[in-house]
Design an enzyme around this catalytic site. Structure first.
Site, short mmCIF file in Angstrom:
data_model
loop_
_atom_site.label_atom_id
_atom_site.label_comp_id
_atom_site.label_asym_id
_atom_site.label_seq_id
_atom_site.Cartn_x
_atom_site.Cartn_y
_atom_site.Cartn_z
N CYS A 42 96.59 20.06 -48.20
CA CYS A 42 95.31 19.35 -48.20
C CYS A 42 95.56 17.96 -48.77
O CYS A 42 96.58 17.36 -48.46
CB CYS A 42 94.25 20.13 -48.99
SG CYS A 42 94.71 20.47 -50.70
N ARG A 61 90.32 12.91 -41.19
CA ARG A 61 91.39 12.47 -42.10
C ARG A 61 92.74 12.94 -41.58
O ARG A 61 93.74 12.22 -41.67
CB ARG A 61 91.14 13.00 -43.52
CG ARG A 61 90.04 12.29 -44.26
CD ARG A 61 89.62 13.03 -45.53
NE ARG A 61 90.72 13.23 -46.45
CZ ARG A 61 90.64 14.03 -47.52
NH1 ARG A 61 89.53 14.69 -47.78
NH2 ARG A 61 91.69 14.16 -48.32
#
Length: 294
Positions: free
Chosen positions: A246, A186
């Protein structure tokens, strides 16, 4: 009871406290389970079925800034104080947090960080979480007793929180290290984000330390020595300022916990994290192998 304020507590230690009926006013246990929609789990339903005896449920979505357009952004001092006070947590309470994720720790570090952020140092993480608690054969229950309200005083350490503007200003200044704890795929832009309309990628100049690599295969935190080796391998200098990021500011707190265990207790968190960054940042500040931001 001697107050236990170690960063991590074992299931054996907590089970002994529960067995001795010491979970109460001075020892509050919080199930802080929270899941992404893609995980197909209901934290409230699971808590009602099974949790550690004496635990209360802490919902990071309820204890948040409801006026924000982003998920579970930090609440005000008053909102936090009222929320945890209603859970029976006072200024002298030792708080133990855990979650029931398959990782062993997922959202609990966010709540651990929140307590410290609001000035409460008597907070610990249950090492291995509910997963390890069950594995070791400790008791669980579906029963819940509403705790008596307590007085909690909150004073936020604002230096431990970074905003979109702080991260933007840091791109040329490089005054602190931005460390992203999402999976590497990601981070690079090779794997999709769990939120609709948000593409993968990372903040310019940031580094990647996937949160689950702070844990061993059983969901227990790595030793301090192994954590230090992970920081060194990732080229993150524990002697310099660090900011965790995050998807939405939850698992970023694993980085803060790991840094704390390695003797660097002042790591900050980018509260909006990638969700906010992708929404607000110009295309040149979206680093990704995926297609460019529309």
């Amino acid at each position: 009871m001697a107050v236990q304020t170690q960063v991590l507590v074992s299931a054996k230690w907590l089970a002994n406290m529960v067995k001795r009926n010491l979970a109460g006013r001075h020892l509050r246990i919080l199930d802080t389970s929270w899941y992404l929609p893609s995980m197909n789990r209901d934290a409230k339903k699971e808590f009602a079925q099974s949790h550690i005896p004496g635990a209360s449920l802490f919902d990071i979505d309820e204890c948040s800034d409801r006026t924000s357009g982003f998920d579970h952004m930090l609440p005000s001092e008053q909102v936090f104080a009222d929320y945890v006070g209603n859970l029976g947590i006072g200024d002298d309470s030792h708080v133990v947090v855990y979650d029931a994720s398959d990782f062993g720790a997922f959202s609990c570090t966010r709540v651990w960080w929140m307590f410290r952020l609001f000035g409460h140092g008597q907070v610990s993480v249950l090492n291995g979480g509910f997963k390890n608690w069950v594995r070791e054969g400790h008791p669980v229950t579906g029963a819940y007793t509403e705790p008596e309200r307590a007085r909690f005083t909150a004073a936020m350490n604002r230096s431990w929180v970074k905003s979109f503007e702080d991260i933007t200003d840091n791109i040329p200044a490089q005054s602190f290290q931005v460390v992203d704890v999402r999976p590497y795929a990601r981070f690079c832009g090779r794997a999709p984000e769990p939120r609709e309309g948000v593409r993968p990628g990372h903040i310019p100049g940031s580094k990647c330390m996937p949160f689950f690599k702070f844990l061993d295969e059983d969901g227990m935190m790595l030793s301090t020595e192994k954590l230090q080796q992970f920081f060194e391998k990732s080229q993150v200098d524990l002697r310099k300022p660090i900011c965790g990021s995050c998807g939405s500011g939850v698992t970023a707190c694993h980085l803060v916990l790991a840094a704390h265990m390695c003797g660097a207790p002042g790591a900050s968190v980018y509260d909006g994290s990638w969700y906010e960054w992708f929404t607000k940042a110009p295309p040149e500040h979206i680093v990704s192998e995926a297609k460019s931001k529309p």
